[in-house]
Design a protein around this motif. Sequence first.
Motif, PDB file in Angstrom:
ATOM      1  N   GLU A 132      45.010  44.293  45.431  1.00  0.00           N
ATOM      2  CA  GLU A 132      45.154  42.888  45.840  1.00  0.00           C
ATOM      3  C   GLU A 132      43.852  42.134  45.655  1.00  0.00           C
ATOM      4  O   GLU A 132      43.900  40.846  45.499  1.00  0.00           O
ATOM      5  CB  GLU A 132      45.493  42.893  47.208  1.00  0.00           C
ATOM      6  N   THR A 135      43.240  41.258  42.152  1.00  0.00           N
ATOM      7  CA  THR A 135      44.110  40.085  41.740  1.00  0.00           C
ATOM      8  C   THR A 135      43.936  38.801  42.430  1.00  0.00           C
ATOM      9  O   THR A 135      43.885  37.686  41.644  1.00  0.00           O
ATOM     10  CB  THR A 135      45.659  40.381  42.169  1.00  0.00           C
ATOM     11  N   THR A 176      52.871  40.903  46.589  1.00  0.00           N
ATOM     12  CA  THR A 176      52.564  39.992  45.548  1.00  0.00           C
ATOM     13  C   THR A 176      51.814  38.911  46.275  1.00  0.00           C
ATOM     14  O   THR A 176      52.021  38.540  47.304  1.00  0.00           O
ATOM     15  CB  THR A 176      53.742  39.569  44.853  1.00  0.00           C
ATOM     16  N   GLU A 181      55.081  33.747  42.522  1.00  0.00           N
ATOM     17  CA  GLU A 181      55.595  35.120  42.545  1.00  0.00           C
ATOM     18  C   GLU A 181      56.439  35.380  43.652  1.00  0.00           C
ATOM     19  O   GLU A 181      56.188  35.105  44.882  1.00  0.00           O
ATOM     20  CB  GLU A 181      54.628  35.984  42.692  1.00  0.00           C
ATOM     21  N   THR A 186      54.821  45.885  46.587  1.00  0.00           N
ATOM     22  CA  THR A 186      54.641  46.440  45.195  1.00  0.00           C
ATOM     23  C   THR A 186      54.405  48.032  45.348  1.00  0.00           C
ATOM     24  O   THR A 186      54.376  48.680  44.385  1.00  0.00           O
ATOM     25  CB  THR A 186      53.952  45.646  44.161  1.00  0.00           C
TER      26      THR A 186
END
Length: 190
Positions: A132, A135, A176, A181, A186
């Motif tokens: 995370e 991202t 997400t 999104e 996930t």
Amino acid sequence: MNEDVVDVWRGSLDQEPEVREQLRALLERDELDRAASFHFDRDRNRYVVGRGVLRLLLARYLDRDPREVRFAYGSERKPSLVGGGLEFNLAHSEGTVLYAFSPAFEVGVDVELLRPDIADNAVAERFFSPGEVATLRALPEREQAHAFLTCWTRKEAFIKARGDGLALPLDSFDVTLRPGEPAEVTRTAW
């Protein structure tokens, strides 16, 4: 209420004194005691409104008088209905409150105010999973504050639905967070 749907309501906790008094009249002694424990009037008033509206909404779904709604509390203080019949959750930030209701499954909801300074690197690295964080940092800087709060609120909603509170480490599952999104878990470490 359709079993495949989660109803989400949004409202304001900042209400006029007459409205607050009508809602206060719906509360049980333990709720009034909890309201009295808040140091600031604003916080006391918001608690009264939040709980009173929760009782009104539950009563509407259950076709009961709001004063007949009884709560039980889990180990992490997550409220539930005595006797079941409907799952619910609530969250607030400043004067905004969200309520979620489902007849079929546990629900969790969270709300936070968007503040550009909130996407602090140290907070993300402490509480988010490495994936995370990667991202989040790969996004353009102008999108990071919103993505940070998206990640945070999705994680909070998930642990609230489970009733775990912060006993479940936030980095033990991924959600997400990219703009646009759909909300999704996930990965879980278990």
